[in-house]
Design an enzyme around this catalytic site. Sequence first.
Site, PDB file in Angstrom:
ATOM      1  N   GLU A 182      -1.037  -0.013  -5.493  1.00  0.00           N
ATOM      2  CA  GLU A 182      -1.468  -0.162  -6.564  1.00  0.00           C
ATOM      3  C   GLU A 182      -1.621   1.482  -7.058  1.00  0.00           C
ATOM      4  O   GLU A 182      -2.547   2.197  -7.012  1.00  0.00           O
ATOM      5  CB  GLU A 182      -3.273  -0.315  -6.300  1.00  0.00           C
ATOM      6  CG  GLU A 182      -3.350  -1.979  -5.873  1.00  0.00           C
ATOM      7  CD  GLU A 182      -4.680  -2.375  -5.680  1.00  0.00           C
ATOM      8  OE1 GLU A 182      -5.649  -1.697  -5.803  1.00  0.00           O
ATOM      9  OE2 GLU A 182      -4.843  -3.710  -5.178  1.00  0.00           O
ATOM     10  N   GLU A 387     -11.475 -13.091   0.862  1.00  0.00           N
ATOM     11  CA  GLU A 387     -11.502 -11.924   0.848  1.00  0.00           C
ATOM     12  C   GLU A 387     -11.776 -11.364   2.434  1.00  0.00           C
ATOM     13  O   GLU A 387     -12.599 -11.849   2.859  1.00  0.00           O
ATOM     14  CB  GLU A 387     -12.460 -11.148   0.032  1.00  0.00           C
ATOM     15  CG  GLU A 387     -12.494  -9.616   0.146  1.00  0.00           C
ATOM     16  CD  GLU A 387     -11.230  -8.729  -0.010  1.00  0.00           C
ATOM     17  OE1 GLU A 387     -10.859  -8.727  -1.060  1.00  0.00           O
ATOM     18  OE2 GLU A 387     -10.736  -8.180   1.019  1.00  0.00           O
ATOM     19  N   GLU A 474      -0.465  -9.740  -5.925  1.00  0.00           N
ATOM     20  CA  GLU A 474      -0.648  -8.178  -6.483  1.00  0.00           C
ATOM     21  C   GLU A 474       0.178  -7.511  -6.210  1.00  0.00           C
ATOM     22  O   GLU A 474       1.536  -7.712  -6.616  1.00  0.00           O
ATOM     23  CB  GLU A 474      -2.106  -8.105  -6.209  1.00  0.00           C
ATOM     24  CG  GLU A 474      -2.786  -6.918  -7.521  1.00  0.00           C
ATOM     25  CD  GLU A 474      -4.066  -6.608  -6.933  1.00  0.00           C
ATOM     26  OE1 GLU A 474      -5.134  -6.276  -7.755  1.00  0.00           O
ATOM     27  OE2 GLU A 474      -4.547  -6.585  -5.429  1.00  0.00           O
ATOM     28  N   GLU A 480      -7.709  -5.289 -13.174  1.00  0.00           N
ATOM     29  CA  GLU A 480      -9.186  -4.818 -12.498  1.00  0.00           C
ATOM     30  C   GLU A 480      -9.343  -3.165 -12.778  1.00  0.00           C
ATOM     31  O   GLU A 480     -10.443  -2.616 -12.807  1.00  0.00           O
ATOM     32  CB  GLU A 480      -9.367  -5.101 -11.093  1.00  0.00           C
ATOM     33  CG  GLU A 480      -8.140  -4.520 -10.237  1.00  0.00           C
ATOM     34  CD  GLU A 480      -8.122  -4.915  -8.657  1.00  0.00           C
ATOM     35  OE1 GLU A 480      -9.041  -5.852  -8.425  1.00  0.00           O
ATOM     36  OE2 GLU A 480      -7.369  -4.094  -7.842  1.00  0.00           O
TER      37      GLU A 480
HETATM   38  C1  NOJ Z   1      -9.425  -6.714  -4.923  1.00  0.00           C
HETATM   39  C2  NOJ Z   1      -8.913  -7.660  -5.598  1.00  0.00           C
HETATM   40  O1  NOJ Z   1      -7.632  -7.191  -6.159  1.00  0.00           O
HETATM   41  C3  NOJ Z   1      -9.674  -8.116  -6.691  1.00  0.00           C
HETATM   42  O2  NOJ Z   1      -8.998  -9.126  -7.495  1.00  0.00           O
HETATM   43  C4  NOJ Z   1     -11.055  -8.752  -6.152  1.00  0.00           C
HETATM   44  O3  NOJ Z   1     -11.715  -9.261  -7.037  1.00  0.00           O
HETATM   45  C5  NOJ Z   1     -11.566  -8.022  -5.065  1.00  0.00           C
HETATM   46  N1  NOJ Z   1     -10.699  -7.189  -4.250  1.00  0.00           N
HETATM   47  C6  NOJ Z   1     -12.552  -8.738  -4.349  1.00  0.00           C
HETATM   48  O4  NOJ Z   1     -12.081  -9.386  -3.263  1.00  0.00           O
HETATM   49 CA    CA Z   2      -6.317  -5.129  -5.693  1.00  0.00          CA
END
Ligand code: NOJ
Ligand code: CA
Length: 673
Positions: A182, A387, A474, A480
Site C-alpha cells: 500500500e 478480517e 488489494e 480507503e
Molecule cells: C483494510 C481493508 O483494506 C479495508 O477495506 C477494510 O475495511 C479494513 N481493513 C477492515 O477490515
Molecule cells: Ca488495505
Amino acid sequence: MKKLTTTLSICLTAALAATTPLLQSCFKSSAANREVSPDGALSVDVGVKDGRLFYTVARKGEAVVDTSYLAIDAKEAKFGANTRIKDIAHSSFDETWTQPWGEEKDVRNNYNEMRLTLAEESETPAEFAVVFRIFDDGIGFRYEIPEQANLGHLTIMDENTEFAIADDGVAWSIPWNHEYYEHLYGTSPISRLDTVCSPLTMKIKDNLYLAIHEANLTDYASMNLTPQPGSTRLRTMLTPLSTGEKVITTAPMQSPWRTVIIADNPGDLMLSRLMLNLNEPCKIADTSFCKPGRYIGIWWGMHMKDWTWEQGPKHGATTENTKRYIDFAAENGYDGVLVEGWNLGWDGDWSANGDKFSFTEAYPDFDLKEITDYARRKGVKLIGHHETGGAAKNYEKQMEDAFALYENLGVNCVKTGYVNLLLDGKELHGSQYGVRHYRKVIEDAARHHIAIVNHEPVMPTGLQRTYPNLMSQEGMRGQEYDAWSPDGGNPPEHTCILPFTRGLAGPMDFTPGTFNFTNKAVPGTRPNTTVAKQLALAVVIYSPVVMSSDQIQNYNGRPEFEFLKTCPTNWDKTVIPEAKIGEYVTIARKERDADNWYVGAITNASAHNSELDCSFLPEGQKFKAKVFADGEGADYRTNPYPVAIYEQVIDSSSRIPLHLAPGGGAALIIKKI
Ligand code: NOJ
Ligand code: CA
C-alpha cells in the site's frame, strides 16, 4: 470449455556437451541454444560461461536483456554455478482458452518452448532444468528440480536470477516490504532503484516498455528485485522466512515463472496475457459460483468514522442498517452488500489482537440468518467478511466452520483481510509462509463454493486462471486512503500509474465510486479526483467484482449514479485507445456476451484534451453514446462535482472530443441502436 488447437512438436534430444556453442535443431531455423517467439521478433539465447548458466533476450536482433545469470543457491546443492547443458529440447504450443470472467473472453496461449536439461557438476552433483517459453509479447522461464538420489530436502537460501536490462530507462516501483504494497509508485532510473517489488514496469525508449513479474507463485517465496549497485542488472531477492531461509521444500519442485513483458507501448503491457497463460488451467469443475458483479458496502461509513466496526452506539453492522443497504441494492440493480464488523473480535486494538476474531459468532445486533433470508427474498447476496488481523492460524482453525456457515446461508463471496505487518506475529505476507496460507484459503473456499476478495495479500501472480474463485485482491493503495490518509489521499497520478504496474498482476479491488468529498474525520483528505473520474475508474481499474465505495445516501438524486450502478464488470474484449503512464489513459471494454461498450478516460493533475477514436466499434452500425464528462468549471482541487451528461449517435468512424479537467475523467456508455 476449451477451444483447443494444440500443435506440439518436440525435437532434438541428443545429449550435448557443456562447451557445445551451437546445436543442431529441427525447429524452424533457430539454433539449438536459441528460441524465438511465434512471430519471430523476440529471441532468447542460452549458454554457459565459466560454468555459469546464462540467457539473453533480443527484439528484432536488438539486445533487450544482456547476459543474465541463472542460479539457485540451496543448502543442499547449488544450481547454475558449475553447469553443463545436457540437452535442449524445442517445442511449440498454440491454444485458445476461455475465461469464466475477465478483461477478455478468449485468450490465445501461443509460444515456442526451449527446455534445458542441466547437470550441476559441483561438489554435490545434481540435475535440474530451466524451461523458457517465448511469446510474441514477452518471455517466461522457470527452474525445475526433479526427484533424484541424494537430494530430497531443499533449503533455498537465495535465488539469484538476473535481468540485466540492456539500457537504462525509467522505472515505476514501490519499495519491497512496505505494508502489503500500500504505497505510492515512484519513478527513478533503473540504475538507481532500491530493492523493489514486482511487477516492475520500465520505459527504455519510446517504443520499448518492459515489465518484470512472476506467474504461478506456488509454495515458494514472492520475488523482489535488487539492482546491482549503479547498474541496470536486477537480481531476484526472495522474501525471507523469519528464520532466514527463503524456501523450504523437497524435490521434485518447480519455481514460479519469471516473466518479462516486452511491449511497444504502455497499452500493450496491459493487454499481455502472458502471466495468465503461464498459470495452470482451471481446477474448479463448475465455476458458476464465481460471479462477477457490483456491490455496495457497510464500509465507507466506518472509514469516515460515522460508524464503528465494533459494537456500540455507532455500530455499522446492525440488522436494520443492513436491511436498508439490501433495499437500496435491490432498487438499484446491485448484486450484493458487503458488511464489515458483523462478528465478534473488533473491540480494542483489533489489528494487534487478531486471534480474538470469531468467524462464526455475530454481534447480538446482527442477525445473520434473518439478514441472509431477507437478502434472498430481495434477490441480493450478502458479501461475507473475514478480517483476520494477520492471525492466520486463528483463521485456519475456524475456516472450515466459517465457510460452511456462509455456504449454508447462500453467501458465496467473502472479503478477507490481514491488517498486520506480520502474519502470526512473525512472518511476512510475501514469504513462503504467507503464500501457503493464502493458497489454503483459496482452495478451502472453493470447496465451499465461495469466491474470495483478498485484502493485504501477497502480490498476485495470475492464480485466478487456476482458481477463478480468487476474484479480486488489494495489494495497492486503494480508495480507503482517500478517507483517512494523513497525506491528503491518493494523488491524481496514482490511478494513471496503477493499471501499468500493480494492474499487471491481476484484478484490483480499488473500490471507486465516492460522490461526497466532505470529510469531518480527517478534513483535507478526500478523493483527489472529480466525480466524473470516479465513474471512469469503474472501467479503468479492472476487477470482476466492484464495490461502489460511498454510503448510499450520497448516491440519491445524482443522475451520474446511472453510470456507476449499470457499468458491467465482465468483458469480451478490452481496447486501449491512448495511454501515457502517470499522465492519462483511456480504456474501452465490450460487455461480456452483449454489443455494448463502456469507456473510461482519466487524467492526472493536469487537464487533458482527448479525442476518442471509436474504430473499436464494428463497422456499418450505429450506436448511441451517453457521455458523463467533467462539467463546466470542474477541477479536482476546487470544484470536483460538476458532471455534464449528453448523448450522441456515433459509429466506428466517429471521433468524440473529451475534455478532462485537472484530476478529471470521462465515462461513456455506448449501446447499439
Ligand atoms: C483494510 C481493508 O483494506 C479495508 O477495506 C477494510 O475495511 C479494513 N481493513 C477492515 O477490515
Ligand atoms: Ca488495505
